[in-house]
Write a protein that holds these residues in place. Structure first.
Motif, PDB file in Angstrom:
ATOM      1  N   GLN A 178       0.846  -1.184   0.000  1.00  0.00           N
ATOM      2  CA  GLN A 178       0.000   0.000   0.000  1.00  0.00           C
ATOM      3  C   GLN A 178       0.890   1.245   0.000  1.00  0.00           C
ATOM      4  O   GLN A 178       2.066   1.187   0.326  1.00  0.00           O
ATOM      5  CB  GLN A 178      -0.896   0.026   1.243  1.00  0.00           C
ATOM      6  CG  GLN A 178      -1.962  -1.046   1.265  1.00  0.00           C
ATOM      7  CD  GLN A 178      -2.881  -0.877   2.461  1.00  0.00           C
ATOM      8  OE1 GLN A 178      -2.957   0.194   3.052  1.00  0.00           O
ATOM      9  NE2 GLN A 178      -3.582  -1.935   2.814  1.00  0.00           N
ATOM     10  N   SER A 179       0.290   2.375  -0.336  1.00  0.00           N
ATOM     11  CA  SER A 179       1.039   3.621  -0.235  1.00  0.00           C
ATOM     12  C   SER A 179       1.362   3.886   1.227  1.00  0.00           C
ATOM     13  O   SER A 179       0.590   3.536   2.126  1.00  0.00           O
ATOM     14  CB  SER A 179       0.213   4.785  -0.793  1.00  0.00           C
ATOM     15  OG  SER A 179      -1.004   4.927  -0.072  1.00  0.00           O
ATOM     16  N   SER A 181       1.078   5.683   3.961  1.00  0.00           N
ATOM     17  CA  SER A 181       0.221   6.769   4.434  1.00  0.00           C
ATOM     18  C   SER A 181       0.301   6.996   5.932  1.00  0.00           C
ATOM     19  O   SER A 181      -0.240   7.976   6.436  1.00  0.00           O
ATOM     20  CB  SER A 181      -1.229   6.460   4.051  1.00  0.00           C
ATOM     21  OG  SER A 181      -1.633   5.217   4.611  1.00  0.00           O
ATOM     22  N   ILE A 182       0.952   6.104   6.659  1.00  0.00           N
ATOM     23  CA  ILE A 182       1.005   6.197   8.122  1.00  0.00           C
ATOM     24  C   ILE A 182       2.371   6.743   8.523  1.00  0.00           C
ATOM     25  O   ILE A 182       3.401   6.080   8.335  1.00  0.00           O
ATOM     26  CB  ILE A 182       0.752   4.825   8.776  1.00  0.00           C
ATOM     27  CG1 ILE A 182      -0.631   4.303   8.375  1.00  0.00           C
ATOM     28  CG2 ILE A 182       0.876   4.916  10.288  1.00  0.00           C
ATOM     29  CD1 ILE A 182      -0.885   2.867   8.786  1.00  0.00           C
ATOM     30  N   GLY A 227       0.794   0.057   5.253  1.00  0.00           N
ATOM     31  CA  GLY A 227       0.931   1.486   5.017  1.00  0.00           C
ATOM     32  C   GLY A 227       1.837   2.248   5.950  1.00  0.00           C
ATOM     33  O   GLY A 227       1.878   3.485   5.917  1.00  0.00           O
ATOM     34  N   ALA A 229       5.009   3.988   6.990  1.00  0.00           N
ATOM     35  CA  ALA A 229       6.126   4.534   6.218  1.00  0.00           C
ATOM     36  C   ALA A 229       7.469   4.293   6.898  1.00  0.00           C
ATOM     37  O   ALA A 229       8.470   4.019   6.228  1.00  0.00           O
ATOM     38  CB  ALA A 229       5.922   6.033   5.999  1.00  0.00           C
ATOM     39  N   ALA A 371      -1.767   4.365  12.773  1.00  0.00           N
ATOM     40  CA  ALA A 371      -2.585   5.213  11.898  1.00  0.00           C
ATOM     41  C   ALA A 371      -3.412   6.201  12.708  1.00  0.00           C
ATOM     42  O   ALA A 371      -3.549   7.370  12.337  1.00  0.00           O
ATOM     43  CB  ALA A 371      -3.492   4.338  11.033  1.00  0.00           C
ATOM     44  N   SER A 374      -1.097   8.887  13.984  1.00  0.00           N
ATOM     45  CA  SER A 374      -0.620   9.782  12.918  1.00  0.00           C
ATOM     46  C   SER A 374      -1.673  10.825  12.550  1.00  0.00           C
ATOM     47  O   SER A 374      -1.326  11.882  12.012  1.00  0.00           O
ATOM     48  CB  SER A 374      -0.221   8.972  11.682  1.00  0.00           C
ATOM     49  OG  SER A 374      -1.347   8.390  11.059  1.00  0.00           O
ATOM     50  N   ARG A 375      -2.932  10.523  12.834  1.00  0.00           N
ATOM     51  CA  ARG A 375      -4.004  11.494  12.571  1.00  0.00           C
ATOM     52  C   ARG A 375      -4.338  12.323  13.801  1.00  0.00           C
ATOM     53  O   ARG A 375      -5.311  13.074  13.801  1.00  0.00           O
ATOM     54  CB  ARG A 375      -5.252  10.752  12.073  1.00  0.00           C
ATOM     55  CG  ARG A 375      -5.044  10.034  10.745  1.00  0.00           C
ATOM     56  CD  ARG A 375      -6.362   9.613  10.123  1.00  0.00           C
ATOM     57  NE  ARG A 375      -7.081   8.645  10.946  1.00  0.00           N
ATOM     58  CZ  ARG A 375      -6.954   7.322  10.833  1.00  0.00           C
ATOM     59  NH1 ARG A 375      -6.095   6.819   9.957  1.00  0.00           N
ATOM     60  NH2 ARG A 375      -7.657   6.518  11.592  1.00  0.00           N
TER      61      ARG A 375
END
Length: 412
Positions: A178-179, A181-182, A227, A229, A371, A374-375
């Motif tokens: 996956q990209s 994103s985390i 995801g 990183a 995740a 990270s948000r």
């Protein structure tokens, strides 16, 4: 080596059983004894009171095979490991001491306990003293004697921890990630991943480490596939026959914390150990969340550590039909479930392989926790909202608070 491959006696016995297809456990790693003989026989009834007779028989068989296999491992590795005062396996001839006064260390020295080193645990602000036990004194007796000579000090063996999962299928096509994103960094305490899994850093905490191995490759690649990183890996095994020991885990955790990992996932199991417990508590005080697998010794096994330390997020596994893994161990408190079978990850050669074990549920849960962080969200409320309730309504002892990452790593 003993920590990596399940001995033939256990694999053959399980694969010959009627439940072989359901168990699918070739090369599953076993944790050390955990005081099995003394502790588990008193708790089997409690652990299994809500399951059917077939599952009870299977759990008892897993426990019997586990005990037999561990006795064999001890016989084959007597130059490197031995049993401590509780019957758990540890590095031969060494004790770990925390909190002893200079006067107590002098008393221990006079009794024949020599100081091997004083180990500063990076990032966690405490020191552990390694002691060599008196010559020809068994570790178990030495441990009891040291406690008598230094009352109030934390004295433990350098207990071993074992990986809790392995390959369960053949090599298939290359893995698509996956990209990334985390952004929250996730640390891994395991073996080192292969070159196909990118990390921000990999550092060794054992003889011959870092050394790429299948288990660590799978765990790290699952984080990347979910995801994450930034993945940082501490190899506590290398080529050391007594790898996965308590001191290595504490030092690895300290490095990950001081390097910026906000989540640490540990797919290893062993007995309760005062050095690891102190390291976990120190990391938590610095705001790090620790995720750990419950192991694969079945519901009759002792509670797994580090999954059972206070505040550690304990993860169990489910198969592709969201059934609890029959071999899943237990923790004193179960938080969540995640896929632990019918999932795909990379081995040390970079090949995409099918895996099974609670080892592989832990990094998937850790990715979801990262995740949330990270948000900027409260990770507990976020995960509770994501979790799919399975089994009995609400939190339970089979699936915890529900299933996370239910479709992760399952695409062929």
């Amino acid at each position: 080596m003993m920590r990596r491959i399940l001995p033939t006696i256990l694999a053959a016995a399980i694969l010959a059983s009627p439940l072989a297809a359901q168990l699918a456990l070739p090369q599953v790693q076993l944790p050390d004894p955990g005081g099995v003989v003394g502790d588990v026989t008193d708790t089997v009834g409690i652990a299994l009171e809500d399951v059917d007779a077939t599952t009870q028989r299977t759990a008892a068989r897993l426990l019997e095979l586990r005990q037999r296999t561990i006795r064999k491992l001890l016989r084959q590795n007597r130059e490197t490991i031995e049993a401590d005062a509780r019957g758990d396996l540890a590095r031969r001839g060494e004790l770990l001491v925390d909190g002893a006064t200079a006067a107590q260390l002098a008393v221990l020295d006079e009794a024949g306990f020599s100081v091997l080193s004083s180990e500063q645990i990076e990032g966690l602000d405490f020191i552990v003293t390694r002691l060599a036990v008196p010559e020809r004194l068994p570790l178990a007796k030495a441990e009891r004697l040291a406690r008598e000579l230094a009352p109030g000090a934390e004295i433990s063996a350098d207990n071993l921890h074992y990986q809790s999962g392995a390959v369960a299928g053949t090599v298939i096509a290359p893995m698509a990630l996956q990209s990334a994103s985390i952004g929250t960094e996730v640390g891994v305490i395991d073996s080192a991943p292969g070159a196909s899994v990118s990390t921000v850093a990999t550092r060794g905490f054992a003889k011959g480490a870092p050394k790429a191995a299948n288990h660590g490759s799978a765990v790290a690649s699952l984080l990347k596939s979910a995801g994450v990183a930034r993945v940082r890996v501490a190899d506590v095994y290398g080529t050391d026959a007594a790898g996965g020991n308590a001191l290595a885990i504490a030092k690895a955790l300290g490095w990950l914390v001081s390097s910026g990992s906000k989540v640490v996932t540990i797919s290893l199991v062993g007995p309760k150990n005062s050095v690891v417990q102190k390291a976990v508590a120190a990391a938590q005080k610095k705001g790090v969340v620790i995720v750990a697998a419950v192991g694969n010794d079945g519901p009759a096994a002792p509670p797994a550590y580090p999954a059972s330390y206070d505040g550690v997020i304990a993860i169990t596994g489910v198969d592709g039909r969201n059934r609890a893994l029959i071999e899943a161990g237990r923790a004193l408190n179960l938080d969540y479930a995640a896929p632990g079978a019918d999932i795909y990850a990379l081995d040390a050669r970079g090949k995409r392989v099918k895996w099974r074990g609670t080892s592989f549920a832990a990094p998937l849960a850790a990715a979801r926790l990262a995740a949330a962080l990270s948000r900027g969200r409260n990770w507990r409320s976020t995960l509770d909202a994501e979790a799919r309730d399975l089994g009995k309504k609400g939190p339970d002892t089979t699936y915890g608070r529900g299933l996370l990452c239910g479709t992760c790593a399952r695409k062929k």
